[in-house]
Structures are given as structure tokens and as C-alpha cells.
Design a protein around this motif. Structure first.
Motif, PDB file in Angstrom:
ATOM      1  N   UNK A 131       0.830  -1.201   0.000  1.00 37.40           N
ATOM      2  CA  UNK A 131       0.000   0.000   0.000  1.00 37.40           C
ATOM      3  C   UNK A 131       0.867   1.254   0.000  1.00 37.40           C
ATOM      4  N   UNK A 132       1.977   1.212   0.718  1.00 35.60           N
ATOM      5  CA  UNK A 132       2.926   2.338   0.698  1.00 35.60           C
ATOM      6  C   UNK A 132       3.431   2.588  -0.716  1.00 35.60           C
ATOM      7  N   UNK A 133       3.785   1.506  -1.399  1.00 34.10           N
ATOM      8  CA  UNK A 133       4.288   1.635  -2.772  1.00 34.10           C
ATOM      9  C   UNK A 133       3.215   2.190  -3.694  1.00 34.10           C
ATOM     10  N   UNK A 134       1.972   1.750  -3.523  1.00 32.75           N
ATOM     11  CA  UNK A 134       0.865   2.277  -4.325  1.00 32.75           C
ATOM     12  C   UNK A 134       0.679   3.768  -4.082  1.00 32.75           C
ATOM     13  N   UNK A 135       0.708   4.150  -2.811  1.00 34.85           N
ATOM     14  CA  UNK A 135       0.502   5.557  -2.466  1.00 34.85           C
ATOM     15  C   UNK A 135       1.626   6.424  -3.022  1.00 34.85           C
ATOM     16  N   UNK A 136       2.845   5.921  -2.962  1.00 32.50           N
ATOM     17  CA  UNK A 136       3.996   6.659  -3.477  1.00 32.50           C
ATOM     18  C   UNK A 136       3.917   6.814  -4.990  1.00 32.50           C
ATOM     19  N   UNK A 137       3.507   5.754  -5.678  1.00 37.96           N
ATOM     20  CA  UNK A 137       3.404   5.801  -7.142  1.00 37.96           C
ATOM     21  C   UNK A 137       2.279   6.718  -7.578  1.00 37.96           C
ATOM     22  N   UNK A 361      -8.213  -6.605   2.437  1.00 33.36           N
ATOM     23  CA  UNK A 361      -9.390  -5.797   2.109  1.00 33.36           C
ATOM     24  C   UNK A 361      -9.530  -4.626   3.084  1.00 33.36           C
ATOM     25  N   UNK A 362      -9.379  -4.912   4.383  1.00 31.93           N
ATOM     26  CA  UNK A 362      -9.538  -3.870   5.397  1.00 31.93           C
ATOM     27  C   UNK A 362      -8.506  -2.770   5.215  1.00 31.93           C
ATOM     28  N   UNK A 363      -7.239  -3.161   5.024  1.00 28.50           N
ATOM     29  CA  UNK A 363      -6.168  -2.169   4.895  1.00 28.50           C
ATOM     30  C   UNK A 363      -6.322  -1.338   3.627  1.00 28.50           C
ATOM     31  N   UNK A 364      -6.708  -1.971   2.530  1.00 31.40           N
ATOM     32  CA  UNK A 364      -6.881  -1.257   1.262  1.00 31.40           C
ATOM     33  C   UNK A 364      -7.963  -0.190   1.390  1.00 31.40           C
ATOM     34  N   UNK A 365      -9.098  -0.545   1.957  1.00 25.57           N
ATOM     35  CA  UNK A 365     -10.211   0.395   2.059  1.00 25.57           C
ATOM     36  C   UNK A 365      -9.927   1.501   3.068  1.00 25.57           C
ATOM     37  N   UNK A 366      -9.158   1.194   4.111  1.00 28.24           N
ATOM     38  CA  UNK A 366      -8.782   2.223   5.084  1.00 28.24           C
ATOM     39  C   UNK A 366      -7.785   3.214   4.491  1.00 28.24           C
ATOM     40  N   UNK A 367      -6.827   2.686   3.731  1.00 26.82           N
ATOM     41  CA  UNK A 367      -5.784   3.551   3.175  1.00 26.82           C
ATOM     42  C   UNK A 367      -6.338   4.473   2.090  1.00 26.82           C
ATOM     43  N   UNK A 368      -7.243   3.954   1.289  1.00 24.50           N
ATOM     44  CA  UNK A 368      -7.770   4.727   0.160  1.00 24.50           C
ATOM     45  C   UNK A 368      -9.297   4.809   0.249  1.00 24.50           C
ATOM     46  N   UNK A 369      -9.814   5.694   1.096  1.00 22.20           N
ATOM     47  CA  UNK A 369     -11.269   5.772   1.301  1.00 22.20           C
ATOM     48  C   UNK A 369     -12.043   6.217   0.052  1.00 22.20           C
TER      49      UNK A 369
END
Length: 401
Positions: A131-137, A361-369
Motif C-alpha cells: 500500500x505504501x508503494x501504491x501511495x507513493x506511485x 481488504x480492510x487495509x486497502x479500504x482504510x488507506x484509500x477511502x
């Protein structure tokens, strides 16, 4: 419902346009006619299709039906005149007891609910890293390659003890022999490469055991060839199904905004959501069993030597077992899906899969609301129905930065 015995002329594979989560129309219609239908197999063999929940479950639990590879016929592949070899050593999903239990028993303690819960923290770390890598990209990203595939790939590599430096090429080969579209030549090459790598990995573990499942099995009576086969089964079962559930499950949630909102509002719903997504999507669509003797199923006699196709995805949409079965309902109370199978071959790694999906699923939805599709839904690339595991080739998503 008609009382006449229904016949399905060919194995249904095509889903209806705009309905990527539903089984093929012909399978649903077959279930509406009754839980069991005739279905001719390639080469002129008599075959059967079982679509009802209760009958699928009963066949999976019946020792009179065999999983042995050498006994199987296939709906679309003509094996007339061919001598089908038994499953290779270690590949116990295509075996019956007592051979099956000899391989499975040493593994049972490695995949208990308790042990898998202990892995939760590591799965959380792996998920956060991606998720960090996705957010950075930044958006948009292909969720399949950025998130859905790498998380279970890293987890299964760590369980098998695959060294970090080997994981890139290892995952590349895995992708090729599981995606359903690889040419025969490339498929054989990729499968051979994975087999060769696992053989070398077993030898390496003999020389220098580490903290992993493969090393734990060295104390058993399994030979190196058998350990290679077991590793291949763990790899196939532990990577592809979870990867496609993460991608297809996210797609399903994004296409059902009310359910997505409910999950965002109540993180405690995550465990039940995983079970409902498993039921609703059923990415491992079918199983096959061959009768060892004449067996009566649903009022029909399945003759000895006859292969039946078990439709997990229609069993999990059976209105006689599930209320509003074609509805995705994360608060559903009528559980007991067959997405992990049933009986002695029920998925060994199901607890690990549950941990991975719940965390991811939980982490993905929390990181990217504000996560949403980056392309129209009809442009999302799905796997072909010929793939053993249904799922996605790409899932472009975006979010507000």
C-alpha cells in the motif's frame, strides 16, 4: 421446477455480458431444472453435472467417488486411447486415501487457525508495504499487479522458504502457468522451470533448513521428489486463488457501493465479508470426481467409472440453501459455502487465505477511502473462463490525492 432430467450439451463457460460475477447462464438454468443433469463428455463418454448445494456436498464427502487423476474423464478434452498417468508424487489433491492422508497429515499442524492468526502481523506488514508503494506511485494503478498478486506471492514464498533474491523470477513463472492464456509451449516451459526450482529448493533445505513449512517437513518420511510435489500443491493452492479473490473481490465491492459503504462503516464486518465474497465469487469454479462403484445421487444412478463435474459456483448460488443467492450481502447469515470445497480434500490453507483477505481488504479500504474504478466497468479485463481459477487480468483503480 421441471421434474424431467435436464441435459447440458456442452460444458458452459461463457458468462453473460455485464454479469462478471455470476456463473454462466446455462449453469444457472441447469440448476433451475434440478440439482443434477446429464452432460456428455468428450469422446462420447457419459458424464454428469451436479449444480445443487446438497448434492455437491454429499459427493465431496462420499468415499465412493474418487479424486484420482488416472480415473478422470473431461467434458472438453478427449482422452480416448490415452493412458492417463497417476498424479506425480506429492500432488495429493489428485489422490485418494490412504495416499492422500500420507501427504496431508504432516501438513495439517502447519495450517491451524491458531498458527495462521500468528501470521496476521506479518501479513499486515506485507500489505502495508504494498500500500505504501501504491501511495507513493500515485493513481491510477493496476490493482492486480500492485496489490492482489504480490501479497499472496510474498506470503507463500515465505512459507516455502524461497530466498528473497529468487522471488521475482519465481513469481513470473507462476503467473505464466496459471493465467489461462499462456501458449502451450510457454506453459510447459514455465511449469518445467517451477518444477526444477522447487526440486533445487528442497535440496537446499536438506542442506540448510530454515524457518519455513518446507523445512518443517524434512523430519517426515517424504522423499525429495514427494516434497517437491507437496510444495507445488501449496504454491498453486496458496497463490492464485487468493490473488484472484483479492482482485475480483475488490471489483465486486466497487460495483456494490452499498456493501462497500457497510464494510467501511463497520470494520468488524470484515470476517463475514470474506465469507460472503468467497461464496458470491467462487473463483475455484469446479471439481471432478469419478464413481468407483454404482452410486445413486439425486435419484440417478452414476455408474462405476463415470466422472461427474461438480459446479461450486452454482452450488454457492443455490436458492434452496441461500436466501437471495445472487445478491452480495456482507451481513448474510446463511453461511456454509463450498468455496473451499468439502470432505477430505477441503482446502488445507483456508485459514491462511482468510487471514490474507481480511487483512488486505480492510487495509486497502482504510488507506484509500475514495478508491474507485479508473475505467468503465465493462473495460475491466477479466480472465478467460478457460482458466482453472476465475479472476482478473487487470483492475485499474484511482483515488483522490
Amino acid at each position: 421446477m421441471s421434474e424431467s432430467l435436464h441435459t447440458v450439451t456442452t460444458m458452459p463457460t461463457t458468462r453473460q455480458p455485464g454479469c462478471p460475477f455470476d456463473p454462466p447462464k446455462e449453469l444457472i438454468e441447469a440448476r433451475e431444472h434440478g440439482p443434477i443433469s446429464r452432460m456428455p463428455f468428450a469422446g462420447g463418454y457419459e458424464g454428469w453435472l451436479i449444480t445443487g448445494y446438497d448434492l455437491v456436498r454429499s459427493v465431496l464427502a462420499d468415499p465412493r467417488f474418487s479424486s484420482r487423476k488416472e480415473l478422470m474423464r473431461h467434458p472438453t478434452f478427449d482422452v480416448t486411447g490415452m493412458e492417463i498417468p497417476p498424479a506425480p508424487p506429492g500432488e495429493f489433491l489428485l489422490m485418494d486415501d490412504p495416499q492422500h492422508s500420507r501427504y496431508r497429515k504432516p501438513l495439517v499442524g502447519k495450517f491451524t487457525v491458531r498458527r495462521m492468526r500468528l501470521l496476521t502481523e506479518r501479513v499486515e506488514q506485507i500489505t502495508a508495504e504494498h500500500l505504501d508503494a501504491m501511495e507513493k506511485a500515485g493513481p491510477p494503478v493496476n490493482l492486480v499487479t500492485a496489490f492482489a498478486k504480490p501479497i499472496p506471492a510474498v506470503v507463500i514464498c515465505e512459507l516455502l522458504g524461497v530466498p528473497y533474491e529468487d522471488r521475482g523470477s519465481f513469481q513470473e513463472h507462476i503467473d505464466k502457468f496459471m493465467d489461462g492464456e499462456t501458449s502451450d509451449e510457454d506453459l510447459i516451459a514455465a511449469y518445467t522451470a517451477v518444477q526444477q526450482y522447487l526440486a533445487e529448493l528442497v535440496v537446499a533445505k536438506r542442506a540448510d533448513p530454515t524457518d519455513d513449512v518446507l523445512s518443517d517437513l524434512l523430519d517426515s518420511d517424504l522423499t525429495d521428489e514427494e516434497l517437491k510435489g507437496v510444495a507445488l500443491i501449496l504454491l498453486a493452492a496458496g497463490f492464485d486463488t487468493t490473488a484472484n479473490m483479492l482482485a475480483l473481490g475488490t471489483f465486486a465491492l466497487l460495483r456494490n457501493p452499498a456493501q462497500l459503504a457497510a464494510l467501511r462503516a463497520d470494520p468488524g464486518l470484515a470476517e463475514r465479508a470474506v465469507e460472503e465474497l468467497m461464496r458470491y465469487l467462487t473463483v475455484a469454479k469446479t471439481a471432478f470426481r469419478t464413481a468407483l462403484e454404482d452410486v445413486e445421487v439425486g435419484g440417478q444412478t452414476i455408474k462405476a467409472g463415470t466422472t461427474v463435474m461438480l459446479s461450486y459456483n452454482t452450488a454457492n448460488r443455490d436458492p434452496e440453501h441461500f436466501t437471495d443467492p445472487h445478491l452480495l450481502d456482507l451481513r448474510r447469515q446463511d453461511g456454509g459455502h463450498l468455496a473451499f470445497g468439502h470432505g477430505i480434500h477441503q482446502c488445507l490453507g483456508q485459514q491462511l487465505a482468510r487471514v490474507e483477505m481480511r487483512v488486505a481488504f480492510t487495509a486497502l479500504l482504510n488507506r484509500f477511502p475514495t478508491l474507485r474504478l479508473a475505467v468503465p466497468a465493462e473495460e475491466v479485463a477479466l480472465r478467460p473462463e478457460t482458466a482453472d481459477i476465475y479472476g482478473m487480468k487487470s483492475l485499474p483503480v484511482t483515488w483522490d490525492v
